[in-house]
Scaffold this active site. Sequence first.
Site, PDB file in Angstrom:
ATOM      1  N   HIS A 199       0.705  -1.176   0.180  1.00 11.66           N
ATOM      2  CA  HIS A 199      -0.147   0.011  -0.066  1.00 11.66           C
ATOM      3  C   HIS A 199       1.024   1.291  -0.016  1.00 11.66           C
ATOM      4  O   HIS A 199       0.216   2.339  -0.066  1.00 11.66           O
ATOM      5  CB  HIS A 199      -0.905   0.275   1.293  1.00 11.66           C
ATOM      6  CG  HIS A 199      -0.259   0.558   2.522  1.00 11.66           C
ATOM      7  ND1 HIS A 199       0.396  -0.459   3.241  1.00 11.66           N
ATOM      8  CD2 HIS A 199      -0.118   1.537   3.049  1.00 11.66           C
ATOM      9  CE1 HIS A 199       0.938   0.044   4.286  1.00 11.66           C
ATOM     10  NE2 HIS A 199       0.727   1.370   4.115  1.00 11.66           N
TER      11      HIS A 199
HETATM   12  C1  UD1 Z   1      -1.845   6.007   5.342  1.00  9.04           C
HETATM   13  C2  UD1 Z   1      -0.390   6.703   5.899  1.00  9.04           C
HETATM   14  C3  UD1 Z   1       0.348   5.504   5.632  1.00  9.04           C
HETATM   15  C4  UD1 Z   1      -0.037   4.101   6.550  1.00  9.04           C
HETATM   16  C5  UD1 Z   1      -1.261   3.679   5.730  1.00  9.04           C
HETATM   17  C6  UD1 Z   1      -1.872   2.655   6.738  1.00  9.04           C
HETATM   18  C7  UD1 Z   1      -0.143   8.919   5.311  1.00  9.04           C
HETATM   19  C8  UD1 Z   1       0.442  10.000   4.467  1.00  9.04           C
HETATM   20  N1  UD1 Z   1      -0.282   7.585   4.994  1.00  9.04           N
HETATM   21  O1  UD1 Z   1      -1.717   5.585   3.679  1.00  9.04           O
HETATM   22  O2  UD1 Z   1       1.648   5.989   6.306  1.00  9.04           O
HETATM   23  O3  UD1 Z   1       0.819   3.332   6.244  1.00  9.04           O
HETATM   24  O4  UD1 Z   1      -2.140   5.000   5.829  1.00  9.04           O
HETATM   25  O5  UD1 Z   1      -2.895   2.020   5.991  1.00  9.04           O
HETATM   26  O6  UD1 Z   1      -0.766   9.237   6.187  1.00  9.04           O
HETATM   27  N2  UD1 Z   1      -8.984   4.942   0.757  1.00  9.04           N
HETATM   28  C9  UD1 Z   1     -10.286   4.398   0.400  1.00  9.04           C
HETATM   29  N3  UD1 Z   1     -10.695   4.071   1.698  1.00  9.04           N
HETATM   30  C10 UD1 Z   1     -10.463   4.270   2.942  1.00  9.04           C
HETATM   31  C11 UD1 Z   1      -9.170   4.974   3.123  1.00  9.04           C
HETATM   32  C12 UD1 Z   1      -8.500   5.216   1.851  1.00  9.04           C
HETATM   33  O7  UD1 Z   1     -10.802   4.071  -0.511  1.00  9.04           O
HETATM   34  O8  UD1 Z   1     -10.976   4.038   4.078  1.00  9.04           O
HETATM   35  C13 UD1 Z   1      -8.103   5.117  -0.498  1.00  9.04           C
HETATM   36  C14 UD1 Z   1      -8.499   6.736  -1.047  1.00  9.04           C
HETATM   37  O9  UD1 Z   1      -8.442   6.675  -2.644  1.00  9.04           O
HETATM   38  C15 UD1 Z   1      -7.221   7.378  -0.888  1.00  9.04           C
HETATM   39  C16 UD1 Z   1      -6.240   6.391  -0.717  1.00  9.04           C
HETATM   40  O10 UD1 Z   1      -6.986   5.269  -0.215  1.00  9.04           O
HETATM   41  O11 UD1 Z   1      -6.834   8.566  -1.650  1.00  9.04           O
HETATM   42  C17 UD1 Z   1      -5.064   6.739   0.313  1.00  9.04           C
HETATM   43  O12 UD1 Z   1      -5.486   6.904   1.544  1.00  9.04           O
HETATM   44  P1  UD1 Z   1      -4.640   7.949   2.612  1.00  9.04           P
HETATM   45  O13 UD1 Z   1      -5.076   7.774   4.111  1.00  9.04           O
HETATM   46  O14 UD1 Z   1      -4.315   9.078   2.047  1.00  9.04           O
HETATM   47  O15 UD1 Z   1      -3.234   7.035   2.657  1.00  9.04           O
HETATM   48  P2  UD1 Z   1      -2.891   5.329   2.809  1.00  9.04           P
HETATM   49  O16 UD1 Z   1      -2.299   4.930   1.371  1.00  9.04           O
HETATM   50  O17 UD1 Z   1      -4.137   4.919   3.339  1.00  9.04           O
HETATM   51  N1  UDP Z   2      -4.164  -4.933   8.738  1.00  5.82           N
HETATM   52  C1  UDP Z   2      -5.118  -5.651   8.721  1.00  5.82           C
HETATM   53  N2  UDP Z   2      -5.918  -6.208   7.652  1.00  5.82           N
HETATM   54  C2  UDP Z   2      -5.328  -6.069   6.468  1.00  5.82           C
HETATM   55  C3  UDP Z   2      -4.088  -5.537   6.435  1.00  5.82           C
HETATM   56  C4  UDP Z   2      -3.514  -5.084   7.635  1.00  5.82           C
HETATM   57  O1  UDP Z   2      -5.801  -5.646  10.154  1.00  5.82           O
HETATM   58  O2  UDP Z   2      -6.013  -6.207   5.434  1.00  5.82           O
HETATM   59  C5  UDP Z   2      -3.319  -4.685   9.916  1.00  5.82           C
HETATM   60  C6  UDP Z   2      -2.145  -5.523  10.195  1.00  5.82           C
HETATM   61  O3  UDP Z   2      -2.204  -6.515  11.008  1.00  5.82           O
HETATM   62  C7  UDP Z   2      -1.045  -4.217  10.963  1.00  5.82           C
HETATM   63  C8  UDP Z   2      -1.738  -2.941  10.333  1.00  5.82           C
HETATM   64  O4  UDP Z   2      -2.982  -3.448   9.883  1.00  5.82           O
HETATM   65  O5  UDP Z   2      -1.504  -4.381  12.314  1.00  5.82           O
HETATM   66  C9  UDP Z   2      -0.762  -2.547   9.428  1.00  5.82           C
HETATM   67  O6  UDP Z   2      -1.288  -1.609   8.548  1.00  5.82           O
HETATM   68  P1  UDP Z   2      -0.960  -0.926   7.453  1.00  5.82           P
HETATM   69  O7  UDP Z   2      -0.196  -2.001   6.730  1.00  5.82           O
HETATM   70  O8  UDP Z   2      -1.845  -0.559   6.813  1.00  5.82           O
HETATM   71  O9  UDP Z   2      -0.036   0.404   7.657  1.00  5.82           O
HETATM   72  P2  UDP Z   2       1.419   0.475   8.148  1.00  5.82           P
HETATM   73  O10 UDP Z   2       1.951  -0.409   9.546  1.00  5.82           O
HETATM   74  O11 UDP Z   2       2.356   0.173   7.195  1.00  5.82           O
HETATM   75  O12 UDP Z   2       1.630   1.952   8.665  1.00  5.82           O
END
Ligand code: UD1
Ligand code: UDP
Length: 378
Positions: A213
């Site tokens: 992601h």
């Molecule tokens: C964010 C964090 C990242 C973290 C990740 C955990 C920042 C800059 N990044 O990344 O550090 O590892 O969360 O998962 O804060 N979207 C949906 N539904 C949702 C959420 C997101 O469709 O419920 C989609 C949208 O298109 C959105 C994209 O995901 O634009 C990215 O979401 P965003 O929260 O901006 O960043 P993450 O990639 O989730």
């Molecule tokens: N996780 C989850 N379901 C999923 C993928 C990840 O519960 O489908 C959990 C995972 O076990 C971990 C956390 O989400 O505890 C990690 O989040 P993510 O990979 O989104 O973000 P990061 O840790 O890289 O910031």
Amino acid sequence: MKVLTIVGARPQFIKAAVVSRTIAEYNLNACEPIQEQIIHTGQHYDQNMSDIFFDEMQIPRPHYQLAVGSGSHALQTGQMLIKLEEAMMLENPDMVLIYGDTNSTLAGALAAAKLHIPVAHVEAGLRSFNHNMPEEINRILADRVSSLLLCPTVEAVKNLASEGIPCPRLKAKVVNTGDVMNDAAIFYAKLSNSSWLEQNKLLPHQYILATIHRAESTDNPENLKNLMAALDMISRKHYPIVWPMHPRTRNLISSNPELSKLLATSAFKAIEPIGYLDMVCAEKHARLIVTDSGGVQKEAFFHKVLCVTMRTETEWVELVEAGWNMIAGLEPEKIVAAVEQMLMIDPQKLPWPDLYGLGNAGQNIVKELIKWSREQAR
Ligand code: UD1
Ligand code: UDP
């Protein structure tokens, strides 16, 4: 003591679940209970990216749902700042508690610091030394304005020291509390959903779990194509791959015809994001984990599963040194080679050092909050 907890993204719900539960336990016998209020920025909002964690992990319902949603970094962080400032002024907490390195972390830190509200940062001190990562900017800035820097590892304490934190002229305190994700892995492993394997027609230790992601993996279609090609090769040659797909990745693939075609014809199985209890089951029984996630790299280790990281660096360097994680980069051939190398190792025979504390990081954090509050009252 009144604490405002700021969360917004999936990994923050998991970390906050540990500390909120510990606060509730402390309050059972406390003369001066900690009053915790949770603010959800709304950064993650899909049911399987947000509500499922509050339900399964019994996290108290947020007092505020700011519903900021998705957007560019400036838009998202800016809207959070405006709404957080309003809530913080209304609630006037003694401390703001932030987690990790997302835009919600940065907004919480900045809004509080400008209102002169002390900030406690859980997961302080992590560094990838890659300034192209939004997370690296968020963590450096959040640490810079925090009063209580709660580090998960020895390495994190060292990183802060090399940046001059704690600085004698600023009253910031640095403590190694251990990692709350270790606490979560231990506590929720007992509740994990063991029927997940059967539901997905998988056999224990006969599949590979993948997640992708990160911005650097997904924003450039060429990188995402390479990662998908690697997973396709591995699942054809070695073990079936199951991939709970983050909505960011799903959206980027859907908007690109070439990647959509690749997804439709690949051998790996992409599924919707799963809840934490299913995830623990998926991780625990995997033969290997292949990921770009920070949290998942550590969870592989907690469940004694080897991990290949599809990035060029990691914040969790101790896992690489201990042989549990291999940094493979983003090129398909290198990822496949790393997977093949890791598949040769028997994890049962690998030393499993104590890297993240004893599963009492939540208690250590609550102790530090109380200590801090008593020191202020003097
Ligand atoms: C964010 C964090 C990242 C973290 C990740 C955990 C920042 C800059 N990044 O990344 O550090 O590892 O969360 O998962 O804060 N979207 C949906 N539904 C949702 C959420 C997101 O469709 O419920 C989609 C949208 O298109 C959105 C994209 O995901 O634009 C990215 O979401 P965003 O929260 O901006 O960043 P993450 O990639 O989730
Ligand atoms: N996780 C989850 N379901 C999923 C993928 C990840 O519960 O489908 C959990 C995972 O076990 C971990 C956390 O989400 O505890 C990690 O989040 P993510 O990979 O989104 O973000 P990061 O840790 O890289 O910031």
